[in-house]
Motif scaffolding. Sequence first.
Motif, PDB file in Angstrom:
ATOM      1  N   ALA A  62     -12.453   4.851 -33.667  1.00  0.00           N
ATOM      2  CA  ALA A  62     -13.491   3.919 -33.227  1.00  0.00           C
ATOM      3  C   ALA A  62     -13.727   2.832 -34.273  1.00  0.00           C
ATOM      4  CB  ALA A  62     -14.789   4.680 -32.950  1.00  0.00           C
ATOM      5  N   ALA A  63     -13.692   3.202 -35.560  1.00  0.00           N
ATOM      6  CA  ALA A  63     -13.889   2.210 -36.618  1.00  0.00           C
ATOM      7  C   ALA A  63     -12.745   1.206 -36.641  1.00  0.00           C
ATOM      8  CB  ALA A  63     -14.000   2.912 -37.976  1.00  0.00           C
ATOM      9  N   ILE A  64     -11.524   1.669 -36.453  1.00  0.00           N
ATOM     10  CA  ILE A  64     -10.383   0.752 -36.421  1.00  0.00           C
ATOM     11  C   ILE A  64     -10.483  -0.168 -35.210  1.00  0.00           C
ATOM     12  CG2 ILE A  64      -7.872   0.642 -36.094  1.00  0.00           C
ATOM     13  CD1 ILE A  64      -7.698   3.172 -37.823  1.00  0.00           C
ATOM     14  N   GLY A  65     -10.870   0.380 -34.068  1.00  0.00           N
ATOM     15  CA  GLY A  65     -11.037  -0.444 -32.872  1.00  0.00           C
ATOM     16  C   GLY A  65     -12.112  -1.500 -33.056  1.00  0.00           C
ATOM     17  N   ALA A  66     -13.237  -1.120 -33.670  1.00  0.00           N
ATOM     18  CA  ALA A  66     -14.303  -2.093 -33.911  1.00  0.00           C
ATOM     19  C   ALA A  66     -13.851  -3.152 -34.906  1.00  0.00           C
ATOM     20  CB  ALA A  66     -15.545  -1.383 -34.424  1.00  0.00           C
ATOM     21  N   LEU A  67     -13.089  -2.768 -35.909  1.00  0.00           N
ATOM     22  CA  LEU A  67     -12.590  -3.713 -36.895  1.00  0.00           C
ATOM     23  C   LEU A  67     -11.640  -4.721 -36.255  1.00  0.00           C
ATOM     24  CD1 LEU A  67     -12.619  -4.376 -39.926  1.00  0.00           C
ATOM     25  CD2 LEU A  67     -10.622  -2.925 -40.163  1.00  0.00           C
ATOM     26  N   ILE A  68     -10.775  -4.258 -35.387  1.00  0.00           N
ATOM     27  CA  ILE A  68      -9.850  -5.157 -34.699  1.00  0.00           C
ATOM     28  C   ILE A  68     -10.607  -6.099 -33.769  1.00  0.00           C
ATOM     29  CG2 ILE A  68      -7.996  -5.212 -32.973  1.00  0.00           C
ATOM     30  CD1 ILE A  68      -6.871  -2.704 -34.302  1.00  0.00           C
ATOM     31  N   ALA A  69     -11.649  -5.591 -33.130  1.00  0.00           N
ATOM     32  CA  ALA A  69     -12.422  -6.436 -32.222  1.00  0.00           C
ATOM     33  C   ALA A  69     -13.225  -7.492 -32.966  1.00  0.00           C
ATOM     34  CB  ALA A  69     -13.356  -5.568 -31.389  1.00  0.00           C
ATOM     35  N   VAL A  70     -13.662  -7.206 -34.186  1.00  0.00           N
ATOM     36  CA  VAL A  70     -14.513  -8.129 -34.936  1.00  0.00           C
ATOM     37  C   VAL A  70     -13.702  -9.177 -35.687  1.00  0.00           C
ATOM     38  CG1 VAL A  70     -16.143  -8.250 -36.855  1.00  0.00           C
ATOM     39  CG2 VAL A  70     -16.407  -6.496 -35.128  1.00  0.00           C
ATOM     40  N   LEU A  71     -12.563  -8.792 -36.267  1.00  0.00           N
ATOM     41  CA  LEU A  71     -11.785  -9.722 -37.070  1.00  0.00           C
ATOM     42  C   LEU A  71     -11.113 -10.775 -36.195  1.00  0.00           C
ATOM     43  CD1 LEU A  71     -10.067  -7.361 -39.634  1.00  0.00           C
ATOM     44  CD2 LEU A  71     -12.001  -8.860 -39.998  1.00  0.00           C
ATOM     45  N   PRO A  72     -11.057 -12.018 -36.648  1.00  0.00           N
ATOM     46  CA  PRO A  72     -10.372 -13.051 -35.864  1.00  0.00           C
ATOM     47  C   PRO A  72      -8.863 -12.828 -35.903  1.00  0.00           C
ATOM     48  CG  PRO A  72     -11.084 -13.919 -37.968  1.00  0.00           C
ATOM     49  CD  PRO A  72     -11.648 -12.532 -37.863  1.00  0.00           C
ATOM     50  N   LEU A  73      -8.181 -13.209 -34.811  1.00  0.00           N
ATOM     51  CA  LEU A  73      -6.745 -13.013 -34.723  1.00  0.00           C
ATOM     52  C   LEU A  73      -5.970 -14.247 -35.170  1.00  0.00           C
ATOM     53  CD1 LEU A  73      -6.556 -11.075 -31.383  1.00  0.00           C
ATOM     54  CD2 LEU A  73      -6.294 -10.194 -33.675  1.00  0.00           C
TER      55      LEU A  73
END
Length: 156
Positions: A62-73
Amino acid sequence: MQAPDPVETILARLMPPAFSQDGQFEIEEMIDELAGPEPENVVGISSGRWQVRALIGGGIAAAIGALIAVLPLDPASRVAAVVPVPAASGLLLLSESDRIESMTDEGWQEDFNGLAMRAIRLNAVEENSVLDEESGMVVQISENREEVLLVPISAF
């Protein structure tokens, strides 16, 4: 071509002969002796640690998923940062950067809800430069990773 009967007889000669009943019984007895006595009424007790491991694994995911969702691509928006590592370790983080080396379009895919998504495969490289204060050596650490990005398709 040879008739099938001679081939079958040749293959039959290659097979080892079967054990006699007495020989098989003696081997089974020897295996039983080597195995020792059978345990009596042994019941495994669950430690419950599998639940803890499942919760920890789920939290990390869940933390990795939230990190990917928050960081710009967008790779242009990522800037090299200077973040010092605690001095107790003797290492100092000089810089870190992320870059995308290649992008390939994998076409349309369907997610678990049945929505049409466009799949894009990214080959990214994360690089860190670390200074060992004791020896003065600068070490560059590179990590290659491959990610699949699913982008929702809103118009057809």
